[in-house]
Motif scaffolding. Structure first.
Motif, PDB file in Angstrom:
ATOM      1  N   ASP A  34      30.929  -0.924  22.647  1.00 55.49           N
ATOM      2  CA  ASP A  34      30.645  -2.701  22.655  1.00 55.49           C
ATOM      3  C   ASP A  34      31.593  -2.987  21.453  1.00 55.49           C
ATOM      4  OD1 ASP A  34      28.414  -5.075  20.991  1.00 55.49           O
ATOM      5  OD2 ASP A  34      29.066  -5.455  23.765  1.00 55.49           O
ATOM      6  N   ASP A  35      30.779  -1.879  20.134  1.00 56.07           N
ATOM      7  CA  ASP A  35      31.662  -2.230  19.174  1.00 56.07           C
ATOM      8  C   ASP A  35      33.527  -2.250  19.324  1.00 56.07           C
ATOM      9  OD1 ASP A  35      29.833  -1.890  16.592  1.00 56.07           O
ATOM     10  OD2 ASP A  35      29.958  -3.608  17.911  1.00 56.07           O
ATOM     11  N   ALA A  71      21.521  14.447  24.874  1.00 60.53           N
ATOM     12  CA  ALA A  71      20.098  13.584  25.270  1.00 60.53           C
ATOM     13  C   ALA A  71      20.335  12.281  23.969  1.00 60.53           C
ATOM     14  CB  ALA A  71      19.054  14.351  25.566  1.00 60.53           C
ATOM     15  N   GLY A  72      20.433  12.946  23.032  1.00 61.57           N
ATOM     16  CA  GLY A  72      19.136  12.665  21.396  1.00 61.57           C
ATOM     17  C   GLY A  72      20.503  10.781  21.716  1.00 61.57           C
ATOM     18  N   THR A  73      22.019  11.257  21.214  1.00 62.93           N
ATOM     19  CA  THR A  73      22.825  10.316  21.160  1.00 62.93           C
ATOM     20  C   THR A  73      22.453   9.294  22.972  1.00 62.93           C
ATOM     21  OG1 THR A  73      24.242  12.097  20.400  1.00 62.93           O
ATOM     22  CG2 THR A  73      25.124  10.191  20.824  1.00 62.93           C
ATOM     23  N   GLY A  75      20.489  19.086  23.414  1.00 64.32           N
ATOM     24  CA  GLY A  75      20.105  18.155  22.287  1.00 64.32           C
ATOM     25  C   GLY A  75      21.024  16.760  22.062  1.00 64.32           C
ATOM     26  N   ILE A  76      22.419  17.422  22.030  1.00 62.52           N
ATOM     27  CA  ILE A  76      23.347  16.825  21.078  1.00 62.52           C
ATOM     28  C   ILE A  76      22.968  14.760  21.843  1.00 62.52           C
ATOM     29  CG2 ILE A  76      24.867  15.655  20.130  1.00 62.52           C
ATOM     30  CD1 ILE A  76      24.995  18.223  18.953  1.00 62.52           C
ATOM     31  N   PHE A  94      17.918  22.959  21.454  1.00 56.42           N
ATOM     32  CA  PHE A  94      17.013  21.368  21.861  1.00 56.42           C
ATOM     33  C   PHE A  94      16.938  20.400  20.927  1.00 56.42           C
ATOM     34  CE2 PHE A  94      18.379  19.065  25.378  1.00 56.42           C
ATOM     35  CZ  PHE A  94      16.910  18.114  25.787  1.00 56.42           C
ATOM     36  N   SER A 141      20.417  14.374  16.096  1.00 59.33           N
ATOM     37  CA  SER A 141      21.098  13.419  17.139  1.00 59.33           C
ATOM     38  C   SER A 141      20.801  11.732  16.865  1.00 59.33           C
ATOM     39  CB  SER A 141      21.910  13.621  18.463  1.00 59.33           C
ATOM     40  OG  SER A 141      21.048  13.857  19.353  1.00 59.33           O
ATOM     41  N   THR A 171      33.740  -4.375  13.788  1.00 63.17           N
ATOM     42  CA  THR A 171      33.764  -5.805  14.754  1.00 63.17           C
ATOM     43  C   THR A 171      33.840  -6.848  13.503  1.00 63.17           C
ATOM     44  OG1 THR A 171      31.526  -5.613  13.745  1.00 63.17           O
ATOM     45  CG2 THR A 171      32.535  -5.292  16.179  1.00 63.17           C
ATOM     46  N   LYS A 218      26.349   1.828  21.368  1.00 61.85           N
ATOM     47  CA  LYS A 218      27.008  -0.117  20.261  1.00 61.85           C
ATOM     48  C   LYS A 218      28.361   0.242  19.994  1.00 61.85           C
ATOM     49  CE  LYS A 218      26.045  -2.461  16.966  1.00 61.85           C
ATOM     50  NZ  LYS A 218      26.959  -3.244  16.985  1.00 61.85           N
ATOM     51  N   LEU A 219      28.789   1.592  19.814  1.00 63.63           N
ATOM     52  CA  LEU A 219      30.397   2.279  18.849  1.00 63.63           C
ATOM     53  C   LEU A 219      31.177   1.342  21.015  1.00 63.63           C
ATOM     54  CD1 LEU A 219      30.992   5.606  17.872  1.00 63.63           C
ATOM     55  CD2 LEU A 219      31.477   3.470  17.062  1.00 63.63           C
ATOM     56  N   ALA A 235      18.255  19.758  18.168  1.00 64.60           N
ATOM     57  CA  ALA A 235      20.159  18.615  18.350  1.00 64.60           C
ATOM     58  C   ALA A 235      19.511  17.308  18.247  1.00 64.60           C
ATOM     59  CB  ALA A 235      20.593  19.055  19.116  1.00 64.60           C
ATOM     60  N   PHE A 236      18.370  17.288  19.410  1.00 64.82           N
ATOM     61  CA  PHE A 236      17.768  15.826  19.803  1.00 64.82           C
ATOM     62  C   PHE A 236      17.835  15.655  18.982  1.00 64.82           C
ATOM     63  CE2 PHE A 236      16.647  13.349  22.917  1.00 64.82           C
ATOM     64  CZ  PHE A 236      15.190  12.984  23.158  1.00 64.82           C
ATOM     65  N   LEU A 241      19.914   8.843  23.406  1.00 62.33           N
ATOM     66  CA  LEU A 241      18.854   7.508  23.676  1.00 62.33           C
ATOM     67  C   LEU A 241      19.560   6.576  22.061  1.00 62.33           C
ATOM     68  CD1 LEU A 241      15.839   9.949  25.008  1.00 62.33           C
ATOM     69  CD2 LEU A 241      16.990   8.022  25.821  1.00 62.33           C
ATOM     70  N   SER A 242      19.703   7.694  21.485  1.00 60.35           N
ATOM     71  CA  SER A 242      19.962   6.221  20.596  1.00 60.35           C
ATOM     72  C   SER A 242      20.868   5.475  20.856  1.00 60.35           C
ATOM     73  CB  SER A 242      20.717   7.628  18.964  1.00 60.35           C
ATOM     74  OG  SER A 242      21.587   7.539  19.310  1.00 60.35           O
ATOM     75  N   PRO A 243      21.148   4.610  19.698  1.00 57.52           N
ATOM     76  CA  PRO A 243      21.949   3.140  20.012  1.00 57.52           C
ATOM     77  C   PRO A 243      23.618   3.516  19.700  1.00 57.52           C
ATOM     78  CG  PRO A 243      21.076   3.148  18.075  1.00 57.52           C
ATOM     79  CD  PRO A 243      20.502   4.088  18.423  1.00 57.52           C
ATOM     80  N   LEU A 244      23.993   4.785  18.992  1.00 58.00           N
ATOM     81  CA  LEU A 244      25.298   4.851  18.836  1.00 58.00           C
ATOM     82  C   LEU A 244      26.078   5.401  19.807  1.00 58.00           C
ATOM     83  CD1 LEU A 244      26.553   7.769  15.696  1.00 58.00           C
ATOM     84  CD2 LEU A 244      27.405   8.522  18.094  1.00 58.00           C
ATOM     85  N   PHE A 287      23.827   6.145  11.386  1.00 59.57           N
ATOM     86  CA  PHE A 287      24.296   5.681  11.870  1.00 59.57           C
ATOM     87  C   PHE A 287      24.880   3.897  11.348  1.00 59.57           C
ATOM     88  CE2 PHE A 287      28.028   3.942  14.897  1.00 59.57           C
ATOM     89  CZ  PHE A 287      27.332   3.205  15.206  1.00 59.57           C
ATOM     90  N   TRP A 346      20.311   6.288  15.636  1.00 57.91           N
ATOM     91  CA  TRP A 346      19.159   5.653  14.644  1.00 57.91           C
ATOM     92  C   TRP A 346      19.244   5.322  12.970  1.00 57.91           C
ATOM     93  CZ3 TRP A 346      16.773   2.291  18.019  1.00 57.91           C
ATOM     94  CH2 TRP A 346      16.539   2.655  19.486  1.00 57.91           C
TER      95      TRP A 346
END
Lengths: 233, 726, 268
Positions: free
Chosen positions: B34-35, B21-23, B18-19, A47, A54, A187, B31-32, A50-51, B25-28, A62, A59
């Motif tokens: 919105d974009d 929660a992580g995602t 994990g992915i 977990f 990602s 965009t 942002k996607l 993975a956390f 909390l990340s802007p991905l 991407f 951050w």
């Protein structure tokens, strides 16, 4: 519960035909508990892994993928030119008589001085040869170019509200070269609009130019966010 | 370590959590989203017009004879809007629907992009040099055969340096056959010549009139200089003392704006004018002293009018009540600055000279000729002072031959007779016209009896079109030398449409030419330079711009600055008003051809162009769905008449005349006299582009010209028709 | 409802006795605002004309027939509580009443095309882009950068040429002032009308022509004091900003679209 015990006591026939030795119940319970510990631990580990992964993807990776990198056609030195002119930014980025903003200067502006090569800079040579002499406008990439729906009035902000250029555009004037132009591949808008930080977190007022940045400042300065038509077309 | 299913699941869920929660909390994802929403709004085919410096350039619109001053707003080098020029003498800031659509005629795929030549039925692009060479070769051959008079030109105007250059070319070449398309300008010219004894154009001081008696003129429908008339009409509305009376068989927009609409039996306007004259003379309401001093033949006129045009007789013929005729006459004569006008609709067809003379006689009777608020004889602007074209023997002989259109022979005061040109070509074996230039005209669409006109044009061996668009006449041409459109063209524009002093406007190029077109003035100068001695000698200029600047001389500065120049020194000479032609041509009423109960008349509208320019898409968009629906045109019929034919609103029907038939739909309209069917002009194009072609029917294919006994011009105002439900 | 008269309230007065029905206002608007056009525009339900000229007759027989042309832009309604009917129903806040100018804005990027506003508008002033606009090759050159071209799926309507207000304010700022003269902000249709039938200006400013023509009574939702002036569908209480003037009684009566025996409601 019993299933695990059953599994523990059952002797599975493996390929070699050997059977595992039966294990005493206390040890079994310990092992099971250990396994559970390991499992839980493994799960938690996975977990967290993975956390973190990602988070890193979101951050750090991407933004690297989302934006294209382009160089400006000519590496312009703002600091150098600022020394030469009298009116600071407005010498080249001026207002026309009808109130519209000239934005990035046209070739005619540069040719006033750069009719011929003035110094020994390679960039200037490229500029004079490829653009001035062929009378082609330089295809500058504009960092603060907003999308088509936006109407931004420089006159309202610079003349009426007496804002300075740095508040929105940062210290471009002191740069000795032009930074890389980054464009969002989905965009097509410059990275300076959303902001350098992928999460939209800004430290300075010039880090971001989205609608809620404008709205926030409008609220502070004028008391309300402004009407839609003030900024849109 | 073994991973069993449960472990696998928990590991999987752990990883997913994990992915997730992580995602989150990340802007991905944010942002996607919105974009993507922004991406979905920016399709690559939605244009984003580039911004830039705004500039304004002035010119004169030439899309109709009105001559309004226009100001074109540009962004960098693109034109983005046409507006009326404030302070211009003609339109003072106003602009009409056609002028506003002008940018659709400048940009877009409908333009002729380069010189074209017909090759096996298809258009092929050729170079300017080969185009001009080909024409010059033909011209030289025709000259060698000794038939220079077989070269003719059909043009929308005969004024201005371009028209005069073409005329000069024909003169030096040896042909008298410069033919101007007909309109009420011809009728007014002839009427004035007959009544005043001299050639001049007509001008009106509408801005100062206080009573306008209009015999069918479309003051709010595009008559004269449209914007100028609109402004004058609004001025009349601003004062309770000013009035407009409209005499018409249909409630046009003009009639609706008028203070009084006098519903008349169509074709009897001249009789009504004479009836009003009767009342004015009988009640001694005319200006006796003026008539005694400045007219001749009045006594015969008076006798005729009093004998034959009593209000009772006139009322029977025209359908206007006797009391109304008397009331109109009294109001007209009693106003301080009255004026009477005629020329139905936009004035595109010449009409009956008797009618023009009768109406003008009214002006003479109450003293509004050459007076404030009245009608003026305006001399043509006299600023083109070239030496005469040099003629050699071939030219001298050719010039003296009879004109192919017969103008000046049977009808001595008529200068151009285009409908006779068509007859001349069709009635002989070989076409008397070997080579035809066409400029600023579209006769295969705008002339009546379309079938006959096309037959004639098919017979002409070689047609040169200068049109910027693929119109009906250009489709019949053999070669196209496309002229610049009006926004790309430098040209002097003498304004003809009813101003009281000669005014010349200047059309300036607002943009660089969009396509490979060339100024027609330059083309003629270049052709002249390739021709023989005397023609070459008659064209001393190097190019058109030089010719224009030299011709305008010291007027150039004023023109370039203001866009127009007024010849303040011109004076309308006070000739004697001769009533005799009215007596001589008495009762020459034009009757519609055919023998049925319905009469078909055309009507003009601002939204449908009637001249040589095809209606642009913007203007077509404004056409109501009671005029055009899909590709069907609606004709207006009074509900009473329609009931007799079992026709209801929207029904499909076939309209037949002796000249042709048309598929139409029915629109019930109370504003039209029973027994009349009205059809709009301007539809039924077969060329241009898919925004215009194939919509509706061309009125001109249903009617044929009727020769006016005084002028020889087309005086048909309507034709008998039949309508059957389909 | 208290009205701050120092706020601007841009409105229009259209003289129906001068209007000739020529259609210049329609084309001026289309040209100014990048309005698209199709090959067949005869289906008036989906033909986009921000200002539309309607034709009405007095229903009398020949020769007493009379007709009147009524140009209808967006009314920029103030509604009962400062909200136009279309603004009240928009789920995306793509349209909004601006208090400082009175103009009802329409933001294309926010609209997702539910067309609720089209249902709410009693004047049919709103139009939907059923298809992506297509300009024939080369014609996209005449598009103005001051107005965004729309894509399909978005509602559009007359904006009182608000971009002209923005550009006029730009000039004012550069010259050091914040107030506009009457002639500095005029809509495209007003400017083009050859008959001078349209007048545009600030209804709250007693010096402006439109105020003098209409004499709006702010204590009664802007009802015109001039007896020759009227608004369309006055009885719905939309508090429109476009007034019409006519000397003809039958035209004034048509404003409320009454049936022959109906008396005009006195609610508002």
């Amino acid at each position: 519960m019993s299933t695990i015990d059953d599994k523990a006591t059952e002797v599975p026939e493996d390929a070699a035909g050997e059977s595992a030795e039966t294990v005493p119940p206390e040890q079994e319970k310990e092992e099971v508990a250990e396994k559970k510990e390991i499992n839980k631990g493994l799960v938690i580990f996975v977990f967290i892994a993975a956390f973190v992964a990602s988070l890193i993807v979101g951050w750090i990776l991407f933004p690297m993928v989302l934006y294209t990198q382009e160089n400006q056609p000519i590496d312009f030195n703002h600091a150098l030119h600022l020394e030469e002119v009298e009116n600071s930014c407005e010498s080249c980025h001026f207002f026309r008589e009808d109130g519209s903003y000239a934005g990035v200067p046209k070739l005619a502006q540069c040719v006033d001085c750069h009719d011929e090569v003035m110094g020994d800079d390679l960039d200037e040579l490229a500029f004079v040869e490829n653009y001035v002499q062929k009378n082609i406008e330089v295809p500058w990439l504009i960092y603060s170019q907003q999308s088509d729906c936006v109407f931004f009035s420089h006159a309202a902000h610079v003349k009426a509200a007496k804002m300075d250029c740095v508040s929105c555009h940062g210290d471009i004037g002191e740069s000795t070269s032009l930074k890389v132009y980054e464009k969002n591949i989905i965009t097509g808008i410059s990275r300076d609009i959303w902001g350098k930080n992928i999460g939209g977190i800004k430290l300075h007022s010039w880090d971001r130019m989205k609608m809620n940045d404008c709205a926030k400042c409008h609220k502070e300065e004028t008391g309300n966010q402004g009407a839609c038509f003030q900024c849109h077309k | 370590m073994k991973i069993d299913r449960r472990d696998f699941l928990s590991l999987g869920i752990g990883a997913a959590a994990g992915i997730g929660a992580g995602t989150a909390l990340s802007p991905l994802p944010w942002k996607l989203i919105d974009d993507s929403s922004i991406w979905s709004q920016n399709w690559p085919w939605t244009p984003v017009p580039p911004d830039g410096a705004v500039s304004f350039k002035n010119s004169v619109c030439t899309l109709c004879p009105g001559g309004c001053g226009i100001t074109v707003r540009k962004v960098e080098d693109r034109c983005i809007k046409i507006e009326g020029t404030k302070g211009n003498i003609v339109n003072n800031g106003g602009i009409c629907i056609l002028g506003l659509s002008g940018l659709q005629l400048l940009y877009g795929p409908t333009r002729v992009k380069a010189p074209m030549k017909k090759d096996g039925g298809r258009w092929k692009e050729i170079s300017w040099d080969s185009a001009i060479d080909e024409i010059v070769k033909r011209l030289k051959n025709i000259r060698k055969e000794g038939k220079p008079e077989s070269v003719a030109c059909v043009s929308g105007t005969d004024q201005g340096t371009v028209a005069q250059l073409i005329g000069r070319f024909l003169t030096a070449y040896g042909s008298p056959n410069y033919i101007r398309t007909s309109s009420i300008a011809d009728s007014y010219e002839i009427a004035l010549k007959k009544l005043h004894g001299q050639f001049s154009s007509i001008g009106f001081d509408f801005e100062n009139s206080d009573f306008v008696l209009s015999f069918g003129s479309g003051v709010a429908d595009g008559w004269g200089s449209p914007v100028r008339m609109f402004k004058a009409n609004s001025k009349w509305k601003d004062s309770k003392d000013k009035a407009l009376y409209q005499i018409e068989s249909r409630l046009s927009n003009t009639a609706a704006k008028a203070d009084k609409w006098i519903a008349i039996i169509p074709g009897t306007e001249a009789i009504l004018a004479m009836g009003i004259a009767n009342v004015i003379i009988q009640k001694s309401l005319y200006k006796k002293k003026l008539i005694e001093k400045y007219s001749k033949g009045f006594n015969n006129f008076k006798a005729l009018v009093l004998k034959e045009y009593s209000p009772e007789k006139v009322s029977k013929i025209t359908g206007v009540k006797k009391s109304e005729i008397i009331a109109i006459a009294k109001k007209f004569a009693g106003a301080s600055r009255p004026v009477a006008i005629c020329g139905s609709g936009q004035g595109r067809t010449p009409g009956s000279i008797f009618e023009f003379m009768a109406v003008h006689a009214l002006n003479a009777l109450i003293g509004s000729v050459n007076n404030i608020g009245g009608v003026f004889s305006v001399p043509e602007p006299d600023y083109i002072k070239w030496t005469e074209a040099e003629k050699d023997d071939v030219a001298a002989k050719g010039i003296k031959t009879d004109r192919i259109d017969g103008a000046g022979k049977k009808y001595p005061d008529t200068r151009y007779l285009i409908n006779r040109l068509i007859d001349s070509i069709n009635s002989t074996g070989d076409s008397p016209v070997e080579l035809l230039f066409v400029n600023g005209a579209n006769p295969c669409y705008t002339m009546p009896d379309t079938e006959n006109v096309i037959k004639a044009f098919k017979k002409i061996p070689y047609i040169v079109s200068f049109s910027s668009y693929f119109d009906e006449t250009t489709e019949m041409a053999d070669i196209i030398l496309p002229n610049h459109t009006n926004l790309e063209r430098l040209e002097d524009i003498p304004l003809a449409a009813g101003l009281i002093k000669p005014v010349v406007g200047l059309s300036m190029p607002v943009v660089e030419p969009e396509c490979n077109t060339r100024h027609i003035g330059d083309v003629f100068i270049q052709m002249a330079k390739l021709m023989d001695g005397n023609i070459k000698a008659s064209f001393p200029w190097n190019n058109y711009e030089e010719c224009l600047k030299k011709t305008l001389g010291d007027k150039w500065d004023k023109l370039a600055r203001d866009g127009y120049w007024v010849d303040e020194n011109s004076r309308a000479s006070r000739g004697i008003f001769d009533f005799t032609p009215l007596v001589k041509n008495n009762r020459n009423l034009v009757k519609p051809e055919g023998k049925s109960k319905l009469t078909l008349i055309p009507y003009d509208s601002m939204r449908l162009t009637v001249g040589y320019i095809g209606d642009p898409p913007f203007a077509m968009k404004t056409v109501e769905d009671t005029i055009l629906k899909g590709n069907d045109v609606f004709v207006e019929i009074n509900p009473k008449t329609a009931a007799g034919y079992n026709l209801s609103e929207g029904d499909k029907a076939r309209l037949t005349t002796s000249k042709g038939k048309a598929k139409v739909r029915v629109h019930l309209y109370d504003g039209i006299r029973p027994g009349i069917v009205a059809m709009p002009r301007g539809l039924g194009h077969t060329e241009f582009d898919e925004y215009l072609a194939g919509k509706g029917e061309n009125f001109n294919k249903l009617i044929g010209p009727v020769e006016d006994p005084v002028s020889g011009l087309d005086a048909a105002w309507g034709i008998q028709a039949e309508i059957t439900k389909t | 409802m208290k009205v701050d008269t120092k706020q601007k309230k841009f409105g229009m007065a259209i003289d129906l006795d001068k209007c000739t029905g020529c259609g210049s206002c329609m084309v001026a608007c289309m040209s100014e605002n990048n309005v698209p056009f199709k090959k067949d525009e005869t289906n008036k339900l989906d033909s986009i004309t921000w200002i539309k000229v309607y034709k009405v007759t007095n229903d009398k027989k020949y020769p007493d027939t009379d007709l009147c042309y009524i140009p209808r832009p967006c009314m920029h309604c103030d509604g009962q509580h400062g909200h136009a009917p279309c603004v009240s129903v928009c789920p995306a806040v793509a349209t909004d009443n601006d208090k400082s100018t009175g103009v009802v804005s329409q933001i294309y990027t926010r609209c997702f095309g539910c067309r609720y506003c089209m249902a709410a508008c009693p004047y049919h002033a709103r139009y939907f882009n059923w298809w992506d606009p297509v300009w024939p090759e080369g014609m996209e050159k005449y598009l103005s950068p001051n107005v965004s071209p729309r894509m399909r799926g978005v509602v559009e309507k007359c904006s009182f040429c608000f971009h002209r207000y923005q550009l006029a304010m730009d000039k004012a700022y550069v010259e050091g002032r914040r107030e506009l003269r009457e002639d500095e902000y005029q809509t495209s249709c007003t400017q083009a009308c050859p008959a001078g039938a349209i007048t545009f200006g600030d209804l709250n400013n007693p010096k402006h022509t439109v105020h003098k023509m209409v004499q709006p009574d702010n204590k009664h939702h802007g009802k015109p004091k001039n007896p020759k002036a009227f608004r369309l569908l006055e009885r719905l209480g939309t508090n429109a900003k476009v007034y019409y003037l006519s000397d003809r009684k039958w035209v004034r009566k048509l404003g409320d679209n009454q049936t022959p025996n109906e008396e005009s409601s006195k609610k508002h």
